[in-house]
Design an enzyme around this catalytic site. Structure first.
Site, PDB file in Angstrom:
ATOM      1  N   ASP A  65       1.010  -0.948  -0.020  1.00  0.00           N
ATOM      2  CA  ASP A  65      -0.102  -0.136  -0.008  1.00  0.00           C
ATOM      3  C   ASP A  65       0.884   1.115   0.005  1.00  0.00           C
ATOM      4  O   ASP A  65       1.411   1.480  -1.267  1.00  0.00           O
ATOM      5  CB  ASP A  65      -0.896   0.031   1.410  1.00  0.00           C
ATOM      6  CG  ASP A  65      -1.849   0.914   1.263  1.00  0.00           C
ATOM      7  OD1 ASP A  65      -2.125   1.677   0.269  1.00  0.00           O
ATOM      8  OD2 ASP A  65      -2.717   1.132   2.479  1.00  0.00           O
ATOM      9  N   PHE A  94      -9.781  -0.178  -0.004  1.00  0.00           N
ATOM     10  CA  PHE A  94      -9.729  -1.241   0.835  1.00  0.00           C
ATOM     11  C   PHE A  94     -10.404  -2.596   0.439  1.00  0.00           C
ATOM     12  O   PHE A  94     -11.326  -2.574   0.031  1.00  0.00           O
ATOM     13  CB  PHE A  94     -10.167  -1.013   2.174  1.00  0.00           C
ATOM     14  CG  PHE A  94      -9.653  -1.721   3.433  1.00  0.00           C
ATOM     15  CD1 PHE A  94      -8.332  -1.515   3.927  1.00  0.00           C
ATOM     16  CD2 PHE A  94     -10.084  -2.632   3.961  1.00  0.00           C
ATOM     17  CE1 PHE A  94      -7.685  -2.104   4.842  1.00  0.00           C
ATOM     18  CE2 PHE A  94      -9.708  -3.717   4.809  1.00  0.00           C
ATOM     19  CZ  PHE A  94      -8.520  -3.275   5.279  1.00  0.00           C
TER      20      PHE A  94
HETATM   21  P1  IMP Z   1       1.685  -0.675   4.001  1.00  0.00           P
HETATM   22  O1  IMP Z   1       2.781  -0.486   4.980  1.00  0.00           O
HETATM   23  O2  IMP Z   1       0.942   0.754   4.014  1.00  0.00           O
HETATM   24  O3  IMP Z   1       2.354  -0.757   2.504  1.00  0.00           O
HETATM   25  O4  IMP Z   1       0.516  -1.410   4.292  1.00  0.00           O
HETATM   26  C1  IMP Z   1       1.088  -2.957   4.174  1.00  0.00           C
HETATM   27  C2  IMP Z   1       0.000  -3.687   4.878  1.00  0.00           C
HETATM   28  O5  IMP Z   1      -1.167  -2.845   5.128  1.00  0.00           O
HETATM   29  C3  IMP Z   1      -0.266  -5.068   4.227  1.00  0.00           C
HETATM   30  O6  IMP Z   1       0.393  -5.934   4.682  1.00  0.00           O
HETATM   31  C4  IMP Z   1      -1.693  -5.333   4.745  1.00  0.00           C
HETATM   32  O7  IMP Z   1      -1.643  -5.722   5.885  1.00  0.00           O
HETATM   33  C5  IMP Z   1      -2.261  -3.713   4.884  1.00  0.00           C
HETATM   34  N1  IMP Z   1      -3.377  -3.422   3.889  1.00  0.00           N
HETATM   35  C6  IMP Z   1      -3.027  -2.201   3.180  1.00  0.00           C
HETATM   36  N2  IMP Z   1      -3.839  -2.315   2.260  1.00  0.00           N
HETATM   37  C7  IMP Z   1      -4.895  -2.956   2.563  1.00  0.00           C
HETATM   38  C8  IMP Z   1      -6.258  -3.590   2.219  1.00  0.00           C
HETATM   39  O8  IMP Z   1      -6.748  -2.944   1.153  1.00  0.00           O
HETATM   40  N3  IMP Z   1      -7.122  -4.648   2.731  1.00  0.00           N
HETATM   41  C9  IMP Z   1      -6.497  -5.247   3.655  1.00  0.00           C
HETATM   42  N4  IMP Z   1      -5.044  -4.767   4.436  1.00  0.00           N
HETATM   43  C10 IMP Z   1      -4.362  -3.980   3.798  1.00  0.00           C
END
Ligand code: IMP
Ligand code: MG
Length: 165
Positions: free
Chosen positions: A93, A142
């Site tokens: 994300d 999401f």
């Molecule tokens: P980042 O550190 O912002 O890249 O987020 C990564 C983590 O956020 C992932 O490993 C997921 O656990 C969670 N995450 C991000 N987007 C989603 C989503 O759309 N659905 C569920 N979990 C998400």
């Protein structure tokens, strides 16, 4: 949003590419818990090269909004030094989680780091780390299913659904 059949077909393609790219390397797959457990299992069982697998837990999410801060970091019992690490993520994300894992792997002297993620939200990505194996690029919404949760639930849904508030 993405059916089980489409997911599995794409995972087969990613694994086929890994079988070519990673041949002859000292491979350690590193699944990021909890979300990546299904993707890690599905991709790992399709690898036809010698490879180890291990898991670490790193979570930055509460509800549907990224807190931006990493709350948990546990695991790291595998020898990383000198290996080709394939980080296996459920979804990338903002990239905060990935930045943290990369720093840790660099500190542990991985010889090479590859990133595999089932899903990627390019519009939310704030990092410059290149992703090597991306299952699906998705909009900045999401999603739940296939290991991804909404407050702990929905991981067992075999297809990917967009959450409507
Ligand atoms: P980042 O550190 O912002 O890249 O987020 C990564 C983590 O956020 C992932 O490993 C997921 O656990 C969670 N995450 C991000 N987007 C989603 C989503 O759309 N659905 C569920 N979990 C998400
Ligand atoms: Mg996660």
């Amino acid at each position: 949003m993405i059916t089980e059949e489409t997911l599995q077909k794409r995972i087969g393609e990613l694994a086929a590419q890994m079988n070519i790219d990673l041949k002859g390397k000292n491979v350690v797959c590193l699944g990021i818990l909890n979300g990546a457990f299904l993707f890690a299992a599905d991709i790992f069982r399709k690898l036809e090269i010698p490879a180890r697998i291990s898991f670490v837990k790193l979570a930055s999410y509460q509800g549907t909004k990224s807190s931006g801060t990493i709350k948990e970091l546990i695991g790291w019992n595998e020898e990383i030094k000198g290996t080709t690490v394939v980080v296996i993520e459920d979804i990338v994300d903002t990239g905060h989680t990935l930045e943290r894992i990369m720093a840790e792997l660099t500190m542990r002297e991985a010889a090479e780091i590859k990133i595999a993620t089932a899903f990627f939200k390019p519009d939310a990505y704030k990092s410059k780390i290149p992703l090597d194996y991306v299952g699906f690029e998705i909009p900045n919404d999401f999603v739940v299913g296939y290991g991804l949760d909404y407050d702990g639930y929905g991981r067992n849904i075999p297809s990917i659904y967009t959450l409507i508030h």
